[in-house]
Design a protein around this motif. Structure first.
Motif, PDB file in Angstrom:
ATOM      1  N   ALA A  53       0.827  -1.206   0.000  1.00  0.00           N
ATOM      2  CA  ALA A  53       0.000   0.000   0.000  1.00  0.00           C
ATOM      3  C   ALA A  53       0.865   1.261   0.000  1.00  0.00           C
ATOM      4  O   ALA A  53       0.552   2.235  -0.685  1.00  0.00           O
ATOM      5  CB  ALA A  53      -0.931   0.000   1.204  1.00  0.00           C
ATOM      6  N   ALA A  54       1.934   1.241   0.763  1.00  0.00           N
ATOM      7  CA  ALA A  54       2.822   2.415   0.795  1.00  0.00           C
ATOM      8  C   ALA A  54       3.443   2.669  -0.564  1.00  0.00           C
ATOM      9  O   ALA A  54       3.498   3.814  -1.030  1.00  0.00           O
ATOM     10  CB  ALA A  54       3.913   2.206   1.853  1.00  0.00           C
ATOM     11  N   ILE A  55       3.886   1.613  -1.225  1.00  0.00           N
ATOM     12  CA  ILE A  55       4.488   1.776  -2.548  1.00  0.00           C
ATOM     13  C   ILE A  55       3.447   2.208  -3.573  1.00  0.00           C
ATOM     14  O   ILE A  55       3.693   3.077  -4.404  1.00  0.00           O
ATOM     15  CB  ILE A  55       5.177   0.469  -2.980  1.00  0.00           C
ATOM     16  N   LEU A  56       2.265   1.621  -3.497  1.00  0.00           N
ATOM     17  CA  LEU A  56       1.218   1.899  -4.470  1.00  0.00           C
ATOM     18  C   LEU A  56       0.695   3.329  -4.377  1.00  0.00           C
ATOM     19  O   LEU A  56       0.455   3.980  -5.390  1.00  0.00           O
ATOM     20  CB  LEU A  56       0.066   0.906  -4.278  1.00  0.00           C
ATOM     21  N   TYR A  57       0.524   3.839  -3.156  1.00  0.00           N
ATOM     22  CA  TYR A  57      -0.129   5.136  -2.973  1.00  0.00           C
ATOM     23  C   TYR A  57       0.822   6.282  -2.649  1.00  0.00           C
ATOM     24  O   TYR A  57       0.373   7.411  -2.451  1.00  0.00           O
ATOM     25  CB  TYR A  57      -1.190   5.039  -1.878  1.00  0.00           C
ATOM     26  N   ARG A  60       0.692   9.189  -5.348  1.00  0.00           N
ATOM     27  CA  ARG A  60      -0.591   9.893  -5.288  1.00  0.00           C
ATOM     28  C   ARG A  60      -0.663  10.792  -4.061  1.00  0.00           C
ATOM     29  O   ARG A  60      -1.087  11.943  -4.151  1.00  0.00           O
ATOM     30  CB  ARG A  60      -1.730   8.873  -5.251  1.00  0.00           C
ATOM     31  N   ASN A  61      -0.246  10.279  -2.911  1.00  0.00           N
ATOM     32  CA  ASN A  61      -0.334  11.064  -1.685  1.00  0.00           C
ATOM     33  C   ASN A  61       0.648  12.225  -1.668  1.00  0.00           C
ATOM     34  O   ASN A  61       0.323  13.309  -1.184  1.00  0.00           O
ATOM     35  CB  ASN A  61      -0.107  10.162  -0.473  1.00  0.00           C
ATOM     36  N   LEU A  66       1.439  18.027  -2.086  1.00  0.00           N
ATOM     37  CA  LEU A  66       2.048  19.182  -2.755  1.00  0.00           C
ATOM     38  C   LEU A  66       0.995  20.117  -3.322  1.00  0.00           C
ATOM     39  O   LEU A  66       1.143  21.345  -3.246  1.00  0.00           O
ATOM     40  CB  LEU A  66       2.983  18.703  -3.871  1.00  0.00           C
ATOM     41  N   ARG A  67      -0.095  19.553  -3.853  1.00  0.00           N
ATOM     42  CA  ARG A  67      -1.167  20.394  -4.386  1.00  0.00           C
ATOM     43  C   ARG A  67      -1.786  21.236  -3.276  1.00  0.00           C
ATOM     44  O   ARG A  67      -1.981  22.438  -3.423  1.00  0.00           O
ATOM     45  CB  ARG A  67      -2.240  19.525  -5.031  1.00  0.00           C
TER      46      ARG A  67
END
Length: 117
Positions: A53-57, A60-61, A66-67
């Motif tokens: 999950a950490a690698i996958l997201y 995106r996070n 940053l946005r």
């Protein structure tokens, strides 16, 4: 001839030290063999799931953070705009926040009256 361990030997030593540390910290060394098998199965499953999950997201996070950081720094949109992007439009407390404090006060007064029998 070099006496330094190879990369694989160093990795095996590191992993065995981590395993030893976990066994000592959580008392796994006193478990029966069946309990150890159950513990290590659950541990490996959770470690794999969390790592995946950490690698996958992560990407995106990080982009999301940053946005929103750029919104806070530039001052465009403010907190209400950020909240409206985080939560769906059907979520009443956040949609009413854009209409101001008067709407919040009205909602709070009707909520207090709804508890009177």
């Amino acid at each position: 001839m070099s006496s330094s361990p190879s990369t694989i030997e160093a990795l095996v030593r590191w992993a065995s030290l981590k395993k030893y540390r976990i066994e000592v910290t959580y008392g796994v060394y006193v478990y029966t063999p069946v309990e150890k098998a159950v513990f290590w199965t659950i541990f490996c499953f959770l470690f794999t799931t969390i790592s995946f999950a950490a690698i996958l997201y992560t990407e995106r996070n990080v982009l999301l953070l940053l946005r929103y950081a750029s919104i806070y720094i530039s001052g465009e949109g403010g907190v209400i705009n950020v909240l409206s992007h985080l939560f769906p439009k059907s979520n009443a407390p956040f949609t009413m926040a854009s209409s101001g404090m008067a709407s919040v006060a009205e909602t709070m007064s009707t909520a207090a009256k709804s508890q009177i029998p």
